[in-house]
Design an enzyme around this catalytic site. Structure first.
Site, mmCIF file in Angstrom:
data_model
loop_
_atom_site.group_PDB
_atom_site.id
_atom_site.type_symbol
_atom_site.label_atom_id
_atom_site.label_comp_id
_atom_site.label_asym_id
_atom_site.label_seq_id
_atom_site.Cartn_x
_atom_site.Cartn_y
_atom_site.Cartn_z
ATOM 1 N N TYR A 137 -6.454 9.210 1.455
ATOM 2 C CA TYR A 137 -5.987 8.833 2.801
ATOM 3 C C TYR A 137 -5.810 10.080 3.675
ATOM 4 C CZ TYR A 137 -3.585 6.509 6.570
ATOM 5 O OH TYR A 137 -3.241 6.034 7.809
ATOM 6 N N SER B 148 -9.101 2.931 7.469
ATOM 7 C CA SER B 148 -8.335 3.328 8.630
ATOM 8 C C SER B 148 -8.486 4.838 8.807
ATOM 9 C CB SER B 148 -6.886 2.896 8.454
ATOM 10 O OG SER B 148 -6.180 2.972 9.648
ATOM 11 N N ASP C 186 -9.076 -6.778 14.627
ATOM 12 C CA ASP C 186 -8.328 -5.535 14.503
ATOM 13 C C ASP C 186 -8.003 -5.014 15.897
ATOM 14 O OD1 ASP C 186 -7.262 -3.064 13.963
ATOM 15 O OD2 ASP C 186 -8.792 -2.502 12.499
ATOM 16 N N HIS D 295 -5.949 -5.427 11.367
ATOM 17 C CA HIS D 295 -6.231 -4.120 10.785
ATOM 18 C C HIS D 295 -6.182 -4.161 9.270
ATOM 19 C CE1 HIS D 295 -6.879 0.099 10.840
ATOM 20 N NE2 HIS D 295 -5.688 0.406 10.345
#
Length: 871
Positions: free
Chosen positions: A638, A719, A803, A839
């Protein structure tokens, strides 16, 4: 207030709730785990769910277990547009980006047009930014059909069936929150949101503590979301609730300092979303009648779709930020103003009591009642968030005989603030000098300190007025206490609260400690009373059962290979004279093994990044792993927004990857929070390359260790993690055999103009300044596709039409550009866009299972067999 509230992050962070993950949501008024106050967390709701940050098992909704959590520490029929009305799920509230005027941008583009200078050229795929245009929807439908034609229908696979069975299993732990006590019996009233195969949208239900502790819990349905969706012909997705705190409600029956707990929450503000978007409909709900409070006949609070923030100030007054009136939203699309809305009046007529600048990210306001703790008072907090990390705080102490005045707190703008009894808790994101804090000490970045709230208010007021004598007098009364100070390997990851205790979550080389601190006599300084002696490879997350009344707390424990177990625990039983789990009262619920982990082991390793920094990573693999490079390996990361990746049980990874013999790896790269604020800040803006170098270093370490080869290594992220894996595609394409890029940011030249993108400029930079030329374009995957390459690894991009946080155009435009430039080449590029899901990527369990099996089966096939090439 101990009642649970929902948190929905405004960062490009997907709250992925896995039914078998253990990160829990904590009350922002009694927990600092999310460092919520004044920051860019919309006050919605997440029940005590598990959260993954678009971690494996894509898109798990809050409903899946009772979110990531986000959260804490959260997420999830398919584009079956042919079977449903687009009117029902159209994101009509989204702003319409400008449409390109060039007629050549849609069809028949030459490579010269596509490859024109990214610094100056018009975007040839701008038309795909129109979320619901005929062309965009046609593009999505066509791409989906092509994807399924080549990869097959995931819903017909064994992976899909097993994942769906897990997501809807009755064996999941139904995490609960206390919303008061039953009249007469005094039994705790526990509420839970639950989805299963019979209730795909979910049931909000309740039980008592005694029933919850039994093997056959008896539940009473409070709200059936499936019935509501059918009745109103809207695809509702649960987004949680905000309760009316008992102490603010004269009808709750609450009696402060009563020898026995009393009172119950009588009303909540429900947050319901169409199709899973961040934007919600706010509707007041009565827990006594178990029905909506009608806006016409009962003067119930109700607001139309928007990114609304609302909290009760009293039973009949809301502090609300909503898209009401002119310039009500910031450039990031979040509330710019706070209104005090009185029941029975029009929200448009509610006075504006606080406002931020148009260029700010957001503003917020809430009431904090600490009178149930010794020395505590009632406060009102206002916060203006200028950037994602920097906020101004204004605090007012409310007394019985006077309202008091708001005072601007004299703290660094990136400090996180919370309240506990008489104390103000400060989490520092930079060193705090003695000149600024009024003492003779410098407090280290990453420290958690506390100070008497009233004394600090007096000091802040004196500093604001600028009179040296008054400043010196106020400073002389300050006494700071350090609860946690970081070392080279340790960092603070938040706290949870009971009535008299703080439970700190500390990471040591990403291994977790729980540390217990008791409020001193008379509300005095905290005293250490025990906890873990060393870090452990596990997730253990605590949350106060009723922090107004008791020191009981829920404790959920799991690891990569051990399923979640929920315990009832008592902080008052913790002692420095003992070690271990003496605070556990009893085991309440335990999740059975959802996949075979008997032959698996978990290990931690360190890779060396380009600049010499040691990067930790966790690896889950079968025992006695043969180091011949043949092991299909999935690398996840991430690397953003100070989010830490820590061990937790992930059934979807176990089913979809580990049981097949694969190796699963999580990289704790810079940009995250594993080593505190400095670890995060070292990869901001111009240093963003550090997190990509870290991820590449872990991949190379796996290859050098002969765990895998480039042909057997895949990576996945969503993301902000989608930006990470998008950069792997363009920066290190020869390192991977397959890449999954989920709900991503990819166009870093226009990200700040799309939906919530402007709020993330503190993380990435401002493309309208020299940032673009100096560094942003270097990690904008959309602008760095190499048309001269003959090969790219197999890549799957996924997103959601609904989203409204990270715009679907990021994925749409990237795919279209890859297809156009890759014509006639060996570029195997797949794209799937879910019409619902927000999302999180999916809106119900079937969608979750569909998207999970699509992505994992794609990566497994790419590493072990063959993937069809472009036609």
């Amino acid at each position: 207030q101990n009642e649970i509230v929902t948190l929905t992050m405004t960062m490009p962070l997907t709250f992925v709730f896995n039914a078998f993950n253990t990160r829990q949501v904590h009350n922002p008024l009694t927990s600092n785990r999310s460092h919520l106050i004044g920051k860019q967390l919309s006050i919605l709701l997440l029940l005590h769910n598990s959260l993954q940050l678009l971690r494996p098992g894509l898109a798990f909704s809050a409903a899946s277990s009772s979110s990531p959590s986000v959260p804490p520490r959260s997420p999830s029929t398919i584009i079956s547009a042919s079977h449903r009305s687009f009117h029902q799920c159209n994101p009509s509230f989204l702003p319409k980006p400008p449409t390109s005027t060039r007629t050549s941008t849609k069809m028949g583009l030459s490579k010269e047009e596509i490859l024109s200078d990214p610094h100056t050229a018009e975007d040839p795929y701008l038309y795909l930014e129109e979320v619901e245009s005929d062309e965009s929807i046609a593009f999505a439908k066509s791409a989906n059909e092509k994807c399924l034609a080549r990869l097959g229908d995931p819903s017909e696979t064994e992976t899909y069936e097993r994942v769906l069975k897990v997501l809807t299993s009755d064996d999941r732990i139904p995490h609960v929150s206390v919303l008061g006590y039953e009249d007469g019996t005094g039994e705790m009233l526990l509420y839970n949101f639950w989805r299963d195969s019979k209730n795909p949208k979910g049931l909000w239900r309740k039980t008592t503590l005694s029933s919850y502790q039994s093997t056959n819990t008896e539940w009473t349905t409070v709200l059936d979301l499936d019935e509501l969706a059918k009745k109103e012909d809207i695809s509702w997705v649960w987004k949680g609730y905000v309760p009316l705190p008992r102490s603010l409600d004269p009808q709750s029956g609450y009696e402060p300092h009563s020898p026995t707990p009393k009172g119950r929450v009588t009303r909540v503000l429900l947050n319901l979303s169409r199709g899973g978007a961040d934007a919600i409909y706010l509707r007041e709900f009565d827990l006594l009648t178990e029905s909506f409070v009608d806006p016409e006949t009962e003067q119930g609070f109700s607001l139309p779709e928007g990114k609304t923030r609302a909290r009760y100030k009293s039973r009949d007054v809301l502090l609300v930020g909503a898209n009401v009136g002119e310039n009500a939203l910031t450039d990031s699309g979040y509330p710019r103003t706070i209104r005090e809305w009185t029941r029975g009046t029009a929200v448009e007529d509610a006075p504006i009591v606080y406002e931020a600048e148009k260029t700010d990210v957001s503003c917020s306001s809430y009431l904090a009642d600490e009178t149930h703790r010794e020395g505590g008072a009632k406060y009102e907090m206002r916060a203006r968030s200028m950037t994602f990390y920097n906020s101004e705080y204004y605090l007012k102490r409310i007394t019985s005989d006077e309202e008091g005045e708001f005072v601007k707190l004299t703290i660094a703008l990136n400090t996180d603030v919370s309240l506990f009894g008489k104390w103000m808790m400060l989490y520092l994101k930079e060193d705090w000098s003695s000149d600024d804090n009024g003492s003779d000490r410098v407090f280290k970045s990453g420290s958690l300190i506390y100070v008497d709230a009233q004394n600090f208010l007096d000091y802040s007021k004196a500093k604001g007025e600028g009179q040296d004598e008054d400043i010196a007098k106020a400073a002389s009364k300050l006494s700071y206490h350090v609860l946690f100070e970081p070392t080279a390997t340790t960092s603070y990851d938040g706290y949870s609260a009971t009535k008299n205790y703080l439970i700190l979550d500390i990471l040591d080389d990403v291994k977790q400690h729980l540390k217990f601190y008791k409020l001193g006599e008379g509300g005095g300084p905290f005293v250490a009373v025990g906890g873990d002696e060393e870090g452990q490879l596990r997730a253990a997350h605590a949350s106060g059962v009723d922090s107004k009344e008791s020191d009981l707390f829920w404790l959920t424990c799991s690891s990569y290979t051990q399923p979640s177990t929920l315990y009832l625990a008592d902080a008052s039983k913790c002692s420095t004279d003992k070690s271990g789990d003496e605070y556990i009262v009893r085991e309440l619920k335990a999740l059975p093994h959802m996949y075979d982990s008997s032959n698996l082991e978990v290990s931690q390793h360190f890779a060396t990044s380009e600049d010499g920094t040691k990067i930790p990573f966790f690896m889950v693999s079968k025992k006695g792993l043969v180091l011949d490079g043949s092991n299909p390996t999935l690398l996840y990361g991430y690397g953003g927004f100070e989010i830490s990746l820590t061990p937790r049980y992930i059934s979807t990874v176990g089913i979809s990857w580990l049981e097949r013999g694969g190796v699963y790896v999580e990289a704790n790269i810079r940009g995250g929070g594993e080593y505190g604020p400095d670890w995060h800040q070292s990869a901001l803006k111009k240093n963003r390359n550090k997190c990509y170098e870290d991820f590449i270093a872990v991949g190379k370490h796996l290859i050098d260790s002969k765990i895998c080869t480039p042909a057997t290594l895949a990576c996945r992220g969503g993301s902000n993690g989608g930006l990470l894996t998008g950069n792997m595609l363009v920066q290190a394409p020869d390192l991977f055999g397959a890449i999954h890029i989920a709900v991503p940011l990819l166009d870093m030249k226009r990200y700040h103009k799309l939906l919530a993108g402007a709020s993330w400029m503190a993380e990435y930079g401002d493309p309208d300044t020299d940032d673009w030329e100096e560094f942003l374009y270097k990690y904008s995957p959309y602008h760095n596709i190499d048309a001269k390459r003959d090969n790219y690894p197999n890549v799957l991009l996924t997103t959601s039409t609904r989203d409204d946080r990270v715009h679907p155009a990021h994925a749409r435009k990237m795919v279209k550009k890859l297809w156009d430039l890759g014509e006639g080449k060996n570029w195997s590029v797949f794209y799937y866009e879910n019409i619902e899901g927000g999302h999180g990527g999916a809106a119900d369990s079937k969608q979750e299972a569909f998207m999970t099996s699509l992505s994992y089966d794609f990566m497994w096939r790419a590493l072990t067999s063959t993937i069809p090439k472009n036609e």
